[in-house]
Design an enzyme around this catalytic site. Sequence first.
Site, PDB file in Angstrom:
ATOM      1  N   GLU A  64      39.609  62.644   0.562  1.00 40.98           N
ATOM      2  CA  GLU A  64      38.934  63.943   0.544  1.00 40.98           C
ATOM      3  C   GLU A  64      37.431  63.828   0.367  1.00 40.98           C
ATOM      4  OE1 GLU A  64      41.392  63.180  -1.551  1.00 40.98           O
ATOM      5  OE2 GLU A  64      40.395  62.823  -3.475  1.00 40.98           O
ATOM      6  N   ASP A 116       9.246  49.582  26.611  1.00 42.91           N
ATOM      7  CA  ASP A 116       8.088  49.436  27.474  1.00 42.91           C
ATOM      8  C   ASP A 116       7.102  48.479  26.812  1.00 42.91           C
ATOM      9  OD1 ASP A 116       6.356  49.756  29.532  1.00 42.91           O
ATOM     10  OD2 ASP A 116       5.739  51.790  29.022  1.00 42.91           O
ATOM     11  N   ASP A 153       8.004  56.633  25.984  1.00 46.08           N
ATOM     12  CA  ASP A 153       7.276  57.854  25.658  1.00 46.08           C
ATOM     13  C   ASP A 153       6.830  58.648  26.877  1.00 46.08           C
ATOM     14  OD1 ASP A 153       5.377  56.167  26.654  1.00 46.08           O
ATOM     15  OD2 ASP A 153       3.936  56.430  25.020  1.00 46.08           O
ATOM     16  N   ASN A 174      48.308  51.698  -4.578  1.00 43.04           N
ATOM     17  CA  ASN A 174      48.958  52.699  -5.432  1.00 43.04           C
ATOM     18  C   ASN A 174      50.311  53.116  -4.888  1.00 43.04           C
ATOM     19  OD1 ASN A 174      46.998  52.756  -7.351  1.00 43.04           O
ATOM     20  ND2 ASN A 174      45.995  54.614  -6.607  1.00 43.04           N
TER      21      ASN A 174
END
Length: 920
Positions: free
Chosen positions: A353, A395, A663, A731
């Site tokens: 959770e 580049d 860019d 568990n």
Amino acid sequence: MNLDLLKAAFVGFIRARGIEHHFRRLGRDMFRSAALAREVPQTIAQSLVCASQTKPDALLRQLGTRPGGLTGQEADTIRAAVGPHAVGHEKRLTWRVHLWHCYKNPFNLLLTALAAVSYFTEDMKAAMVIGAMVLSSTLMRFIQESRSNGAADKLKEMVSNTATVSRCGAAQDSAEPAPRHADASPHSRGSRRIELPIEELVPGDIVQLSAGDMIPADLRLLSAKDLFVSQAAMTGESLPVEKFAEHRGSAAGNPLELDNVCFMGTNVISGAAAAVVLTTGNRTYFGALAERVTATDRTPTAFQCGVNQVSWLLIRFMLVMTPIVFFINGFTKGDWIEAFLFGLSIAVGLTPEMLPMIVTSTLAKGAVALSRKKVIVKRLDAIQNLGAMDMLCTDKTGTLTQDKIFLERHTGILGAPNDEVLQYAYLNSYYQSGLKNLLDTAVLEHAELQREMALASAYRKVDEIPFDFQRRRMSVVLSEREDHHELICKGAVEEIVSVCTHARNGGAIVPFTPQLLAEIGATTASLNAEGLRVVAVAAKDLPPTKETYGVADESGLVLIGYIAFLDPPKESTAPALAALRAHGVTVKILTGDNELVSAKICREVGLEIQGMLLGAQLEKMSDAELALALEKTTVFAKLSPAHKERIVRVLHDEGHVVGFMGDGINDAPALRAADVGISVDTAVDIAKEAADLILLEKSLMVLEAGVLEGRKTFANMLKYIKMTASSNFGNVLSVLVASAFLPFLPMLPLHLLVQNLLYDASQIPIPFDHVDKEFIEKPQRWNPGDIGRFMVFFGPVSSVFDISTFALMWYVFGANSPDRQTLFQSGWFIEGLLSQTLIVHMIRTRRIAFLQSRASWPLMGMTLVIMAIGIIVPMSPLASYFKLQALPPGYFAWLLAILIAYGALIQAMKNCYTRRYGWQ
């Protein structure tokens, strides 16, 4: 067409990326004009068609504007009336809706169902604890996401796209927002051009367009020169379409077929234009379509798919194990109601959770850390992709070099200094109105600026032939005297030479001969070999018989000479390349520049060139051949935008996680194709819009820091998943063994819930944990199969000591009957919680915990607090409330021995696992 699919894809694009990115990925089959037209209200479509047919003067009067644009005060008045220019779906969710989104995940719904069952079975304590888990998980996620969204909004404000707008009136108009850039060119004639954030546009604004611009709103063109617009965002058409000031086709009912209307979300490929804003915000074609799909959920990203795969791995495990626990306890104990509640508690214990909150907070923390390193994260999921990146394509200009171009030489065709070349180059750069790049800036800022400005004032601009990436040149047509026009062209040497027939050598104009062409080639090659970028300049005289010129007029030119530029390498480039290489990132150079210049720069920065490939050679290769060449090639020169995109795509198809840094408008296709697109705050609009990350400093050193932060972020997320998976599996195994042999439940549902809540709380500081150096040495990716193997390998280790605790409580302390089950459950409650908390420190590193690798102070402090609470609760007055009891002092000596043995065995298993499978 499946319009539901259309809507889902559209909302995914709106919420995840920018105005153009996701449309193109969906392909032309999905986005047909007719389908889009059906999704847009007819009133908007009709208004666009009507605006297309209205004469420009009449349209400007209808909009209350003029050719010189609105005044600042007029714009403010209109903005107050129509609202800001923003698509509604880009606005933040209300807190109520956001809170609901934080709650409505499968895990919280499962917990809520369990709380309801507990309430109706009158187990109020369990209902309260479960409710606390749901509330804490939801609120933590809500608070964290609210903070991260607020931080992201502030960061994004630093990288807003702008539009070039004509403003009428005095510059000191108090109502005018402070411009970031003003253009007082001699062509303004009573108005001035300023750069405004796109969200400040209003209907009636006069917008100037040039190559690389995003179309900022729905526009009607007033003038256009060789304007080509990519409408793939709206129609799926891969080829750009030419736009004109007047509609040239037949009467069109579909706005997307109009020649003189441009749509928000598309972008300019080449050319220049002036246009008037027709509509903004949700009244645009784009905004209207967005408004129709508000209820559609966002399409999951690749990162979310990885998280979901891991989540469903744990959920499937829960769905298998929970019924087994339920039936075993039902048959062995005979109390099916209690067995049902216990089975649901096991389901809760197996439910990750905290995963959504841990993932969100880890990514948000990474985004904040990257912002301090001058990296703005537009999309949180991109952080993980940055950490997974193993191939960086970039580049050359501004990345390896200083991004500060200096005009080094201006020479004749055979290399002798020539001032006339500089004059022609200056006139070309001064009068061109398209995208002024660094080369133009270097020419205009040359030391002889004042003399050249005086020269420019003697000319009148007649027309312009804008730059595009196919021709790789641009021209202006000027008139100094009314008896002739002069076309001045500058661009790539090969492209200029291809349209020249003569050259100016000394004072004479001579025709091209094979010998002269060879000498020209040798001269430019020698300049390139010195690391200089060479631009050729040519011209020709024309009779003053027309005012409009086109590409066809770029023929029969006279080559004047060259201007050569120097872009020195950055001092930080060499160490940055070495750092990226050390961290498993291969750097490849993708440039449109000359191969000789590229090779010299690479040698100067210490980038080993294993191979070089030119765009012309790339075109002759199949994808399979290119894939083989990519593995042994470092530098790719003379590339077009399509070449760059293809290289990135082929690398991705070969299994690489590819980053692309660029860019310019020519970089936008590759930015979209990359797993993580990286741009800079000074980039053109379309490049910034396509990117996932924005660098405030164009440097590989900044990017290298971002890569490391991305890997730290991913490593911390993986810690939580491995801890949760292995602990939960152990568990459940322990519960299965205990359920089969004990005459009572090994732990009450309430105990499981409290233990799970405390264990989850101990992991909240994981996003702030330290990361071992070896975790960030190599790229990291999601691997659900590896997580499953890790869970099965380490989970049973905890079961060994859980079962030892069962035997201890049964044989040593006599908790072997239903009337003494509380003692048994208390003993396992403490041992289970402490061993789970210990695993946080053991699994977070492959080194020896606490000695070779220590957790951060927040994580260390939280685990100590949780362990203390786990021990104190059974010993305190609250014990009876939680149905626990105090344990004898001798128990804690046994507990210490169990935990030490547990830590030693886990360390031995870690060494074994690492040798066989690797740690991460």
